[in-house]
Design a protein around this motif. Sequence first.
Motif, short mmCIF file in Angstrom:
data_model
loop_
_atom_site.label_atom_id
_atom_site.label_comp_id
_atom_site.label_asym_id
_atom_site.label_seq_id
_atom_site.Cartn_x
_atom_site.Cartn_y
_atom_site.Cartn_z
N LYS A 46 0.83 -1.20 0.00
CA LYS A 46 0.00 0.00 0.00
C LYS A 46 0.87 1.26 0.00
O LYS A 46 0.58 2.23 -0.72
CB LYS A 46 -0.93 -0.01 1.21
CG LYS A 46 -2.03 -1.05 1.13
CD LYS A 46 -2.92 -0.98 2.37
CE LYS A 46 -4.03 -2.02 2.29
NZ LYS A 46 -4.89 -2.01 3.50
N ALA A 67 2.37 1.58 -3.42
CA ALA A 67 1.36 2.04 -4.37
C ALA A 67 1.09 3.53 -4.20
O ALA A 67 0.92 4.26 -5.19
CB ALA A 67 0.07 1.24 -4.20
N GLU A 68 1.06 3.97 -2.94
CA GLU A 68 0.82 5.40 -2.70
C GLU A 68 2.00 6.23 -3.19
O GLU A 68 1.81 7.30 -3.79
CB GLU A 68 0.61 5.64 -1.20
CG GLU A 68 0.40 7.09 -0.80
CD GLU A 68 -0.81 7.73 -1.47
OE1 GLU A 68 -0.86 8.97 -1.54
OE2 GLU A 68 -1.72 6.99 -1.91
N GLU A 70 3.99 5.41 -5.63
CA GLU A 70 3.92 5.41 -7.09
C GLU A 70 2.83 6.34 -7.58
O GLU A 70 3.00 7.02 -8.60
CB GLU A 70 3.67 3.99 -7.57
CG GLU A 70 4.85 3.05 -7.37
CD GLU A 70 4.55 1.64 -7.80
OE1 GLU A 70 3.38 1.39 -8.20
OE2 GLU A 70 5.44 0.78 -7.74
N ARG A 71 1.71 6.36 -6.86
CA ARG A 71 0.63 7.27 -7.26
C ARG A 71 1.08 8.72 -7.16
O ARG A 71 0.82 9.53 -8.06
CB ARG A 71 -0.59 7.04 -6.38
CG ARG A 71 -1.84 7.82 -6.82
CD ARG A 71 -2.86 7.89 -5.72
NE ARG A 71 -2.38 8.64 -4.58
CZ ARG A 71 -2.35 9.97 -4.55
NH1 ARG A 71 -2.76 10.69 -5.58
NH2 ARG A 71 -1.91 10.59 -3.47
N GLN A 72 1.77 9.04 -6.05
CA GLN A 72 2.24 10.40 -5.89
C GLN A 72 3.29 10.75 -6.94
O GLN A 72 3.30 11.87 -7.47
CB GLN A 72 2.81 10.56 -4.48
CG GLN A 72 1.77 10.48 -3.38
CD GLN A 72 2.38 10.59 -1.99
OE1 GLN A 72 3.59 10.69 -1.84
NE2 GLN A 72 1.53 10.57 -0.97
N LYS A 78 3.54 9.41 -9.89
CA LYS A 78 2.84 9.53 -11.17
C LYS A 78 2.14 10.87 -11.26
O LYS A 78 2.17 11.53 -12.32
CB LYS A 78 1.82 8.40 -11.30
CG LYS A 78 1.08 8.38 -12.61
CD LYS A 78 0.12 7.20 -12.68
CE LYS A 78 -0.66 7.20 -13.98
NZ LYS A 78 -1.62 6.05 -14.04
N GLU A 79 1.52 11.29 -10.17
CA GLU A 79 0.84 12.58 -10.16
C GLU A 79 1.84 13.72 -10.35
O GLU A 79 1.58 14.69 -11.07
CB GLU A 79 0.08 12.75 -8.86
CG GLU A 79 -0.65 14.09 -8.70
CD GLU A 79 -1.76 14.27 -9.72
OE1 GLU A 79 -2.21 15.41 -9.91
OE2 GLU A 79 -2.18 13.26 -10.35
N GLU A 132 -4.89 2.27 -21.29
CA GLU A 132 -5.61 1.58 -20.23
C GLU A 132 -6.43 0.42 -20.77
O GLU A 132 -6.47 -0.66 -20.17
CB GLU A 132 -6.53 2.56 -19.48
CG GLU A 132 -5.77 3.58 -18.64
CD GLU A 132 -6.69 4.61 -18.02
OE1 GLU A 132 -7.91 4.60 -18.38
OE2 GLU A 132 -6.22 5.43 -17.22
#
Length: 1426
Positions: free
Chosen positions: A653, A656-657, A659-661, A663-664, A845
Amino acid sequence: MEVALQVHRPLSCSYSFRTVFNQRSHLKLQPFLGFFPHGRVTHFSKSSSWGKECQGGGVSYRIIASSDFPRRRSKKMSNARPKGPASKGLSPKTPVGTSTQKRDEINNGEKELSIAPTSSEHVSPNRKTVETKVDTKEEWAVEHSREDKSEKEIISETEEANELSSANKSSAIAQKNQVVKNGTIARVNEDIANGEKELSIAPTSNEHVSPNRKTVETKVDTEEEWAVEHSQEDKSEKEIISETEEANEFSSANKSSAIAQKNQVVKNGTIARVNEDIANGEKELSIAPTSSEHVSPNRKTVETKVDTEEEWAVEHSQEDKSEKEIISEIEEANELSSANKSSAIAQKNQVVKNGTIARVNEDIANGEKELSIAPTSSEHVSPNRKTIETKVDTVEEWAVEHSQEDKSEKEIISETEEANELSSANKSSAIAQKNQVVKNGTIARVNEDIAELQKIETASKSDIENVPDKMVSEGRHLDIIERDDTTRDKSTETDEKIREEASLKLKLEIEANLRKQKIEMLAEENLSIGSKMFVFPQVVKPDQDIEVFLNRGLSTLNNEPDVLLMGAFNDWRWKSFTVRLKKTPLKGDWWSCLVHVPKEVYKMDFVFFNGQNVYDNNDEKDFCINVEGGMDAFEFEDFLLEEKRKELEKLAKEQAERERQAKEQRRIDAEKAASEANRAQAREEVERRREALKQLTKIAVRSVDNVWYIEPGEFKGEDSVRLYYNKNSGPLAHAKELWIHGGHNNWKDGLFIVERLVSSEEKDGDWWYADVVVPDRAFVLDWVFADGPPQKAIVYDNNHHQDFHAIVPKGIPEELYWVEEEHQIYRKLQEERRLREEAIRAKAERAARMKAETKERTLKRFLLSQKHIVYTEPLNVRAGSAVKVFYNSANTVLNGKPEVWFRGSFNRWTHRKGPLPPQKMLPSDNGTHVKSTVKVPLDAYVMDFVFSEKEDGGIFDNKNGMDYHIPVFGGIVKEPPMHIVHISVEMAPIAKVGGLGDVVTSLSRAVQDLNHNVDIVLPKYDCLNLSNVKDFQYNRSYSWGGTEIKVWFGKVEGLSVYFLEPQNGFVSTGCIYGCRNDGERFGFFCHAALEFLLQSGFHPDIIHCHDWSTAPVAWLFKDHYMHYGLSKARVVFTIHNLEFGAALIAKAVAYSDKATTVSHTYSKEVAGNPAVAPHLYKFHGILNGIDPDIWDPYNDKFIPISYTSDNVVEGKKAAKEALQQKLGLKISDLPLVGIITRLTHQKGIHLIKHAIWRTLDRNGQVVLLGSAPDPRIQNDFVNLANQLHSTHGDRARLCLTYDEPLSHLIYAGADFILVPSIFEPCGLTQLTAMRYGSIPIVRKTGGLYDTVFDVDHDKERAQAQGLEPNGFNFDGADAGGVNYALNRAISAWYDGRDWFNSLCKTVMEQDWSWNRPALDYMELYHAARK
């Protein structure tokens, strides 16, 4: 009043404190710091359950209690403290420091007489109880003699007060007498109301009066302290009674008074009460049932313990006597109640027997009289009453108590009779008296609460006389006050909590004493046998505190001042700790510490040391204690795995967070960069337009004589103007119609003005005009004239190709225009970019989703591929769950065996728990399979099993040595990555000749996607296509065979590739194959590749070599490298085509650990070949696949539109039209057959020629793409092409070369792809065709038969593979075979287009990628390593 109280504590706690409290203060005690059995130890904890110097004399706390007794007090006296030693043992709890409180309440409207419950524990909401412990019989006897004296004096005073009460007109006297005996309280509360009178008698208890009362327990050390306390209490009681007598004398015979008397008799912890309520109305006697158990919701039991039969007999005889006397008094009182107009006397007599209470309540009402006797009990008297448990130690103490009690009861009953006789028929007066006698550790208190109109002082004669007369004349009525439910509930909860705390404290004290005794015994036993260590409790359980003892004198630490314990749990694997030991008072040099044993523990391991370098480790064996009743070693392993799973989930988790940050952040950065780029582009575009417009304004005019002009001459944007044109001035002189096609600002927005001109009758000549609206923000108008509207005009007047341009006289300011223009361009670019990025993102996607769905379908197909033999429920096995394994022996070597045994394990037979016990399989419901249930551990990633005929073995079904393996999902342990090295002479796309290059690249990528490590060793040809190599760089050099070999490194299709460049020129020939010394060249390369692995320190698990070109790797490895540094590796050899290099292939198969070929059917076809036949036990057929990323109609740049199975019809139609147009074929909806192949005899060139003509005969179109390595075959097809192009040029086209983009367009645009090979080990053409939705027509051979299932004949064969029929096939190698398949295909296209389109959709959804072959190869790799 102040009372000193001595409380014991250990000598080591040599400090005390003092606190003063009044009626609402709390008694505060320092917590006991002695020996307690429970405690939790932390690292280097300094606490121990053994205090220093616990034995010895006590040091007292001094506690001062004060109360607000009436100011009018004659004197204070104290008795001398008796001297003598304090007795031992546990005695009943007795009161210390009691006090009497008087409250004066003034009510202007009405007066209320309420007798509130009192207790030694609770008198007011915030009052706490002082419980004392009497140690000796002597203290007990002295206490009771003093109390008896006090009771007699109080009773006498009560009688005199009753006689003096007269019928005064407007006064009422309420008296409260509290008698103290053995720690309980009896109270008489008198509330005088002038207006209305209400007599409310609330239950009393020696434990609870208010919700917030708590208990304080203290210890009384000596007789001296006890005597002083009681003398002070007795004195206080006399003073209070004296004040009560004076108040009674002043109470006169008021008109409207009533006398209510309550007599409570206490025996053996129970209370008998007599309540008299006089009402002026009528009388109603209602006697409610009573019970020894329940009287009110929150009443609790007063329990006593009688030790002997003699005490029990005495107790019962006394009780019987008391009941008779009380009943007699009630009868006399009833007879004496007279028929006064507005009065009624209700009497309640409570009879006490064996711990029960009988009550008579008398309620006085003006209207009617009601006598109700509520059920009472020794357990429940009032809502907040709790239990007082007393313990009588001896028969003598019990007898003394009862004799005193009997005397008190008789005197009280007598007084009750006299009071009843004296109750006269006064209209509005009432006297309430309350006498409480307390026995066995209870306290009697006298509280006087006199309510006056203006004063709050001690009751006096002047106070009563000053009551206004007008209050007497007001109406009188009886108010019943109900307790608030919420308060009652809170009170109950508090009471229960207090009771539980008291009970727990007593239990802890008892446990502590027992614990101490047991530890002393264990210490003596271990000391006697010379054992230096023990623990308590002896049986250690999880989630428990234990105490570890070490005899320092018997240890290597005997001279060390500090002793510490260092330990951990479960073989030193769980929660290490260090704690300091303390010296204990036990006999011998015993030291101890507390340790908490966690619930996950099965063993505790520890050593002792001095904190530095001196250890006692039990003769190097360490100390250990087994923990019973908890986990075992395997359960602990499972627990660790579960903890690891949770940790992995948490880390996943967090990752993933992150990576999300990230990516953002990348999106934000890209957005910012793109925005800056768009601004720069907008500025550049504005500059370009500005310069162009500047040049245009130089030639723009307001009019041209005799050609055109505008009216009015001055205009601006959005104005309507009339533009005149002289038709005769240009090429439109003979046009029937005139049109203006216009724009503005150098045609910035394209065609903006379209108007038809009309003839002007007002002008001379042939003038025409049109009304035009000038565009907003226009500087220049641009236009041409034509003879028709757009798309229909033929003749134009465009001012000699310069167009017409007119200046707008009143345009907007130029600078403002260009600022707005730049901003407008920027916004347009931003929107275009946004839409473009959204489309790309959506496409990516969707592609990823489709890829994942395809993988999921393929995995399901893989799991079901063996369903005729074995399968599981559920199909996807999850770690940590149970799975059922179903087995059908009919298709195996165990066919017909009476029993089948399941034998399995996990993780390639390497699981920590080892093989599972053999399990006899049971019949399943379907009748064909047998089944077993297996629990899958959390750390499993694959399930392994075989089957046998007996429990101890016999015949095995192990899948021909491969074993059965099923992947496990969701486990916390992932399969360790395997290292595979491919040694090959081909690799797509940089060194591709045939299918070998595709296999090497695609298989490597698919295995790498399964999280394994893959490297490729390839010759560095001088003809390599290096444009497809990323990060290409020199790596190193090494020497072998007298030749320097340079090593280069790069990335190809995401794979690591090492390029070997020997300096002898073997790979610098300008080609891959075709040299006379190919065998020598590739033999040198194979040896150089193995030497590279050895010198570079590579230790691969698998060395995979391919075909004859790298066959020497197999025997060179076994002869020269297997025992000299590469012992870990195993060799896998793949035959791509047995037609070339059979001798080399035969030797490689013999030396390899596993050998494969490219399809199952081809492996059968070559099984009789001498190269393979001796080694069939290790020879397997694994189908090739295609790369779905290279061959992807959804992301193919060589086709007109992207498509998936959802829009296959639309996509293929567009591709067919593009193909027809590109090749010059007739653009028509005809069946189109495509042929993409190398033109060799293996590919069935004679069948290809026949198929071309047959397709043309059926009015179809045909396209061929391919070339022949044999010039004779190539020339043959050149001649055929010339013939077809001349006779059937609109329906046939032969492209005799290799064209990669054209091949993509043919796969997408063709309806059918023909593959009539004479033999085909695998074949990729038919697989690629289905990827693009084209239907394959193939001959039944090799991989073609394994992948194409005829729509008319192979439905069952397809279903066995989990597939649907997907094409047409034929058997023969002649024209008849081709015709059979081709005719059926073309007829299906003509006769059933909807069915045909659905077939195209079906074949597109089938997965012919490397997903499935990669799983099969991994099974083979693992089998090779067994």
